[in-house]
Motif scaffolding. Structure first.
Motif, PDB file in Angstrom:
ATOM      1  N   LYS A  39      -4.340  11.975  -2.064  1.00 40.55           N
ATOM      2  CA  LYS A  39      -4.923  10.728  -1.561  1.00 40.55           C
ATOM      3  C   LYS A  39      -3.960   9.576  -1.799  1.00 40.55           C
ATOM      4  CE  LYS A  39      -9.200   8.018  -2.088  1.00 40.55           C
ATOM      5  NZ  LYS A  39     -10.454   7.895  -2.870  1.00 40.55           N
ATOM      6  N   ALA A  40      -3.959   8.632  -0.878  1.00 41.37           N
ATOM      7  CA  ALA A  40      -3.217   7.381  -1.050  1.00 41.37           C
ATOM      8  C   ALA A  40      -4.171   6.209  -0.863  1.00 41.37           C
ATOM      9  CB  ALA A  40      -2.068   7.287  -0.052  1.00 41.37           C
ATOM     10  N   GLU A  41      -3.951   5.141  -1.620  1.00 46.04           N
ATOM     11  CA  GLU A  41      -4.809   3.956  -1.551  1.00 46.04           C
ATOM     12  C   GLU A  41      -3.942   2.710  -1.422  1.00 46.04           C
ATOM     13  OE1 GLU A  41      -6.878   4.084  -5.242  1.00 46.04           O
ATOM     14  OE2 GLU A  41      -8.305   5.606  -4.597  1.00 46.04           O
ATOM     15  N   VAL A  42      -4.268   1.865  -0.470  1.00 43.20           N
ATOM     16  CA  VAL A  42      -3.607   0.568  -0.305  1.00 43.20           C
ATOM     17  C   VAL A  42      -4.636  -0.512  -0.604  1.00 43.20           C
ATOM     18  CG1 VAL A  42      -2.520  -1.026   1.316  1.00 43.20           C
ATOM     19  CG2 VAL A  42      -1.943   1.415   1.382  1.00 43.20           C
ATOM     20  N   LEU A  43      -4.325  -1.380  -1.558  1.00 41.89           N
ATOM     21  CA  LEU A  43      -5.229  -2.460  -1.943  1.00 41.89           C
ATOM     22  C   LEU A  43      -4.563  -3.801  -1.694  1.00 41.89           C
ATOM     23  CD1 LEU A  43      -5.595  -0.036  -4.329  1.00 41.89           C
ATOM     24  CD2 LEU A  43      -7.440  -1.587  -4.952  1.00 41.89           C
ATOM     25  N   LEU A  44      -5.264  -4.669  -0.976  1.00 42.79           N
ATOM     26  CA  LEU A  44      -4.827  -6.054  -0.775  1.00 42.79           C
ATOM     27  C   LEU A  44      -5.585  -6.913  -1.782  1.00 42.79           C
ATOM     28  CD1 LEU A  44      -4.795  -6.265   3.130  1.00 42.79           C
ATOM     29  CD2 LEU A  44      -3.069  -5.326   1.574  1.00 42.79           C
TER      30      LEU A  44
ATOM     31  N   GLU B 123     -27.557 -15.043   1.130  1.00 42.17           N
ATOM     32  CA  GLU B 123     -26.885 -15.873   2.116  1.00 42.17           C
ATOM     33  C   GLU B 123     -25.832 -15.018   2.832  1.00 42.17           C
ATOM     34  OE1 GLU B 123     -27.666 -18.992   2.891  1.00 42.17           O
ATOM     35  OE2 GLU B 123     -29.313 -18.839   1.456  1.00 42.17           O
ATOM     36  N   PRO B 124     -25.324 -15.461   3.967  1.00 44.97           N
ATOM     37  CA  PRO B 124     -24.264 -14.706   4.642  1.00 44.97           C
ATOM     38  C   PRO B 124     -23.125 -14.379   3.687  1.00 44.97           C
ATOM     39  CG  PRO B 124     -25.011 -16.501   6.038  1.00 44.97           C
ATOM     40  CD  PRO B 124     -25.706 -16.675   4.719  1.00 44.97           C
ATOM     41  N   ALA B 125     -22.649 -13.159   3.773  1.00 43.18           N
ATOM     42  CA  ALA B 125     -21.638 -12.685   2.825  1.00 43.18           C
ATOM     43  C   ALA B 125     -20.360 -13.514   2.920  1.00 43.18           C
ATOM     44  CB  ALA B 125     -21.324 -11.221   3.097  1.00 43.18           C
ATOM     45  N   SER B 126     -19.815 -13.858   1.748  1.00 39.39           N
ATOM     46  CA  SER B 126     -18.550 -14.584   1.724  1.00 39.39           C
ATOM     47  C   SER B 126     -17.401 -13.608   1.903  1.00 39.39           C
ATOM     48  CB  SER B 126     -18.405 -15.318   0.383  1.00 39.39           C
ATOM     49  OG  SER B 126     -18.483 -14.398  -0.698  1.00 39.39           O
ATOM     50  N   ALA B 127     -16.226 -14.146   2.146  1.00 41.71           N
ATOM     51  CA  ALA B 127     -15.060 -13.300   2.360  1.00 41.71           C
ATOM     52  C   ALA B 127     -14.771 -12.464   1.116  1.00 41.71           C
ATOM     53  CB  ALA B 127     -13.850 -14.167   2.702  1.00 41.71           C
ATOM     54  N   ARG B 128     -14.346 -11.224   1.324  1.00 47.35           N
ATOM     55  CA  ARG B 128     -14.019 -10.351   0.208  1.00 47.35           C
ATOM     56  C   ARG B 128     -12.816 -10.894  -0.556  1.00 47.35           C
ATOM     57  NH1 ARG B 128     -14.063  -4.402   3.124  1.00 47.35           N
ATOM     58  NH2 ARG B 128     -16.188  -4.466   3.949  1.00 47.35           N
ATOM     59  N   GLN B 129     -12.811 -10.595  -1.859  1.00 49.51           N
ATOM     60  CA  GLN B 129     -11.695 -10.995  -2.699  1.00 49.51           C
ATOM     61  C   GLN B 129     -10.624  -9.919  -2.787  1.00 49.51           C
ATOM     62  OE1 GLN B 129     -11.558 -14.258  -3.900  1.00 49.51           O
ATOM     63  NE2 GLN B 129     -13.283 -14.273  -2.462  1.00 49.51           N
ATOM     64  N   SER B 130     -10.939  -8.723  -2.311  1.00 49.73           N
ATOM     65  CA  SER B 130      -9.955  -7.638  -2.250  1.00 49.73           C
ATOM     66  C   SER B 130     -10.360  -6.689  -1.132  1.00 49.73           C
ATOM     67  CB  SER B 130      -9.868  -6.879  -3.582  1.00 49.73           C
ATOM     68  OG  SER B 130     -11.097  -6.235  -3.872  1.00 49.73           O
ATOM     69  N   ILE B 131      -9.402  -5.966  -0.612  1.00 52.00           N
ATOM     70  CA  ILE B 131      -9.645  -5.005   0.473  1.00 52.00           C
ATOM     71  C   ILE B 131      -8.919  -3.722   0.123  1.00 52.00           C
ATOM     72  CG2 ILE B 131      -9.185  -4.460   2.902  1.00 52.00           C
ATOM     73  CD1 ILE B 131      -9.483  -7.445   3.511  1.00 52.00           C
ATOM     74  N   CYS B 132      -9.621  -2.604   0.240  1.00 50.08           N
ATOM     75  CA  CYS B 132      -9.028  -1.302  -0.067  1.00 50.08           C
ATOM     76  C   CYS B 132      -9.159  -0.388   1.142  1.00 50.08           C
ATOM     77  CB  CYS B 132      -9.718  -0.663  -1.274  1.00 50.08           C
ATOM     78  SG  CYS B 132      -9.134   1.018  -1.660  1.00 50.08           S
ATOM     79  N   CYS B 133      -8.090   0.332   1.455  1.00 47.50           N
ATOM     80  CA  CYS B 133      -8.131   1.348   2.503  1.00 47.50           C
ATOM     81  C   CYS B 133      -7.539   2.627   1.928  1.00 47.50           C
ATOM     82  CB  CYS B 133      -7.347   0.899   3.734  1.00 47.50           C
ATOM     83  SG  CYS B 133      -7.513   2.050   5.138  1.00 47.50           S
ATOM     84  N   SER B 134      -8.308   3.698   1.937  1.00 48.18           N
ATOM     85  CA  SER B 134      -7.828   4.964   1.379  1.00 48.18           C
ATOM     86  C   SER B 134      -8.513   6.121   2.091  1.00 48.18           C
ATOM     87  CB  SER B 134      -8.109   5.042  -0.121  1.00 48.18           C
ATOM     88  OG  SER B 134      -9.499   5.072  -0.372  1.00 48.18           O
ATOM     89  N   ARG B 135      -7.843   7.253   2.127  1.00 47.22           N
ATOM     90  CA  ARG B 135      -8.390   8.467   2.724  1.00 47.22           C
ATOM     91  C   ARG B 135      -7.850   9.673   1.968  1.00 47.22           C
ATOM     92  NH1 ARG B 135     -10.659   4.997   4.998  1.00 47.22           N
ATOM     93  NH2 ARG B 135     -11.098   4.698   7.218  1.00 47.22           N
ATOM     94  N   MET B 136      -8.666  10.716   1.903  1.00 49.06           N
ATOM     95  CA  MET B 136      -8.181  11.997   1.406  1.00 49.06           C
ATOM     96  C   MET B 136      -7.371  12.665   2.520  1.00 49.06           C
ATOM     97  SD  MET B 136      -9.321  12.576  -1.731  1.00 49.06           S
ATOM     98  CE  MET B 136      -9.268  14.357  -1.882  1.00 49.06           C
TER      99      MET B 136
ATOM    100  N   LEU C 264      -0.405  -0.193  -4.525  1.00 50.20           N
ATOM    101  CA  LEU C 264      -0.414   1.143  -3.938  1.00 50.20           C
ATOM    102  C   LEU C 264      -0.714   2.168  -5.025  1.00 50.20           C
ATOM    103  CD1 LEU C 264       0.171   3.102  -1.550  1.00 50.20           C
ATOM    104  CD2 LEU C 264       2.554   3.125  -2.316  1.00 50.20           C
ATOM    105  N   ASN C 265      -1.659   3.056  -4.746  1.00 54.37           N
ATOM    106  CA  ASN C 265      -2.003   4.142  -5.663  1.00 54.37           C
ATOM    107  C   ASN C 265      -1.788   5.478  -4.967  1.00 54.37           C
ATOM    108  OD1 ASN C 265      -2.927   2.160  -7.458  1.00 54.37           O
ATOM    109  ND2 ASN C 265      -5.002   2.260  -6.619  1.00 54.37           N
ATOM    110  N   LEU C 266      -1.266   6.439  -5.686  1.00 57.05           N
ATOM    111  CA  LEU C 266      -1.147   7.814  -5.217  1.00 57.05           C
ATOM    112  C   LEU C 266      -1.927   8.707  -6.178  1.00 57.05           C
ATOM    113  CD1 LEU C 266       2.643   8.147  -4.260  1.00 57.05           C
ATOM    114  CD2 LEU C 266       0.702   7.741  -2.737  1.00 57.05           C
ATOM    115  N   ARG C 267      -2.811   9.530  -5.620  1.00 51.39           N
ATOM    116  CA  ARG C 267      -3.638  10.422  -6.441  1.00 51.39           C
ATOM    117  C   ARG C 267      -3.130  11.856  -6.288  1.00 51.39           C
ATOM    118  NH1 ARG C 267      -5.677   6.547  -9.518  1.00 51.39           N
ATOM    119  NH2 ARG C 267      -6.836   4.988  -8.303  1.00 51.39           N
ATOM    120  N   PRO C 268      -2.908  12.556  -7.417  1.00 54.23           N
ATOM    121  CA  PRO C 268      -2.423  13.942  -7.331  1.00 54.23           C
ATOM    122  C   PRO C 268      -3.561  14.914  -7.100  1.00 54.23           C
ATOM    123  CG  PRO C 268      -2.652  13.315  -9.616  1.00 54.23           C
ATOM    124  CD  PRO C 268      -3.033  12.095  -8.798  1.00 54.23           C
ATOM    125  N   ARG C 269      -3.216  16.160  -6.827  1.00 52.89           N
ATOM    126  CA  ARG C 269      -4.215  17.212  -6.771  1.00 52.89           C
ATOM    127  C   ARG C 269      -4.881  17.345  -8.131  1.00 52.89           C
ATOM    128  NH1 ARG C 269      -1.715  22.638  -4.760  1.00 52.89           N
ATOM    129  NH2 ARG C 269      -0.279  22.156  -6.455  1.00 52.89           N
TER     130      ARG C 269
END
Length: 423
Positions: free
Chosen positions: A342-347, A241-254, A292-297
């Motif tokens: 890297k940094a990650e923002v999760l809603l 069926e058509p996808a329901s709304a996400r329960q979480s959203i993540c945006c991250s980049r190296m 918020l997550n911060l990833r080290p080298r």
């Protein structure tokens, strides 16, 4: 009862095809597209495949080969690819009654009940997508999803004979195709399970379709059992069926290189929060908690990184409220003596308006805030992405991913629209 008919529409070398739409001078020439930070090859045109350029090859290892063989090389332009994907899916939806978007370049379509011959419908679908978007596609038609995947693979593999469209619902043709294709071509099998199946004498897709289901379930689990049933024409995977709304959203980049500057991290976190908030409002949701997550080298001693989460004072989709919370979390976990890759923002804990009870003693998102976000989205939809953005988000940043060969955002930025000069 009418036999089910499912089509898989798959874009050919999608990322490369997107680049060609706006660069017709590259038609017939080899093209590759690179991953984030220009790391490795993630898409190849047919011409590049014939030059034995390996999928996943690190760019620094093949850079000289690409230059020598005059292969056009592009950094990944996900804004362009995402917009072109939406256009392709919109065209497909205009032709068939129901689709299930499987990935950025693939969609299943339910063709049940449509007039025969469906081969002609597949040809029409292919031509319509090409005419409206410039993206070439292949179409596989079969009674199950797994067979439709295999039909699509065969349509591409034998392009000259199939014309890019293949209907394998007729049993004799289906058996012929399954007997010719090795078992590792089957959706869900691949190179990991293929050697184990070969040890049992299962070499082709046809062999798997005829195998003992109980033995497959015992040895490999229910997924392989269902795959064999699907190859035999017994549908086990239904159209979603058509996808329901996400329960979480993540945006991250190296980052293009490790960062330890607080200013750079503040800009990055603000940018990622802005992008996450756009997705949040696009699905009409509100956020109740941010992490918020911060990833080290990797060479640093602390491999897991640092993380912090905080509930919002009230459910919100206002980028200003979300960004303030993210910046407070950054201050709490930032360490000056560390370098971050890297940094990650999760809603998190997302909800729809009206799905929660307001607290009488706490504030709530105001109508003015909601209207401000609506105007922000409307302006960006009309005039291009990030025409308006939070002041914390820089237009250009030194920490951005390395994309030295990125093409213009022809369809999502008004200042990068394709122009035609009269001679």
């Amino acid at each position: 009862m009418t036999e089910p008919a499912i089509a898989l529409i798959d874009c050919n070398s999608f990322y490369c095809s997107c680049e060609r739409v706006f660069r017709p001078d590259l038609n017939g020439k080899p093209i590759v597209v690179l991953s984030n930070n220009d790391g490795c090859i993630i898409s190849r045109s047919e011409e590049a495949k014939k030059l034995n350029i390996a999928m996943g090859a690190p760019y620094f290892q093949v850079r000289e080969q690409l230059r020598r063989q005059q292969v056009a090389t592009f950094s990944s332009n996900y804004a362009l690819y995402g917009d072109m994907s939406a256009r392709v899916m919109q065209v497909i939806e205009s032709v068939v009654p129901q689709i299930e978007v499987y990935s950025i370049d693939e969609a299943f379509a339910d063709l049940g009940g449509l007039p025969e011959p469906l081969q002609q419908l597949g040809d029409h679908l292919k031509q319509t997508v090409l005419r409206c978007t410039g993206i070439p596609v292949s179409v596989g038609i079969a009674p199950t999803k797994t067979l439709a995947k295999l039909a699509n693979y065969a349509a591409k593999r034998w392009q000259e004979r199939t014309g890019g469209v293949l209907d394998i619902r007729p049993q004799p043709l289906r058996e012929k195709v399954l007997r010719k294709l090795p078992v590792d071509c089957v959706w869900g099998i691949g190179p990991r399970l293929a050697p184990q199946l070969l040890a049992l004498g299962i070499r082709t897709a046809w062999d798997l379709a005829q195998s003992d289901r109980q033995l497959l379930r015992k040895r490999f689990g229910v997924v392989v059992e269902k795959t064999a049933s699907e190859l035999a024409g017994i549908g086990c995977l239904q159209m979603d069926e058509p996808a329901s709304a996400r329960q979480s959203i993540c945006c991250s980049r190296m980052f293009n290189r490790p960062q330890n500057s607080l200013k750079a991290l503040q800009e990055a976190v603000a940018s990622y929060t802005h992008q996450a908030a756009i997705r949040l409002r696009a699905q009409g949701s509100l956020c109740r908690q941010l992490q918020l997550n911060l990833r080290p080298r990797q060479i640093d001693g602390h491999r897991g990184g640092w993380s912090a989460a905080c509930p919002l004072p009230y459910p919100s989709n206002d980028v200003r409220e979300l960004s303030d919370t993210a910046q407070h979390l950054l201050q709490a976990i930032y360490r000056q003596d560390q370098s971050y890759s890297k940094a990650e923002v999760l809603l998190l804990d997302l909800c729809q308006p009206g799905e929660f009870s307001d607290d009488l003693f706490l504030p709530r998102q105001s109508n003015a805030s909601q209207k401000t976000m609506q105007v922000l989205d409307q302006i960006n939809a009309r005039w291009g992405r990030d025409t308006l953005r939070p002041a914390r988000v820089p237009q250009q940043a030194e920490w951005n991913m390395r994309r030295e060969m990125i093409s213009p955002s022809y369809t999502t930025r008004i200042d990068q629209l394709l122009t035609v000069k009269a001679e």
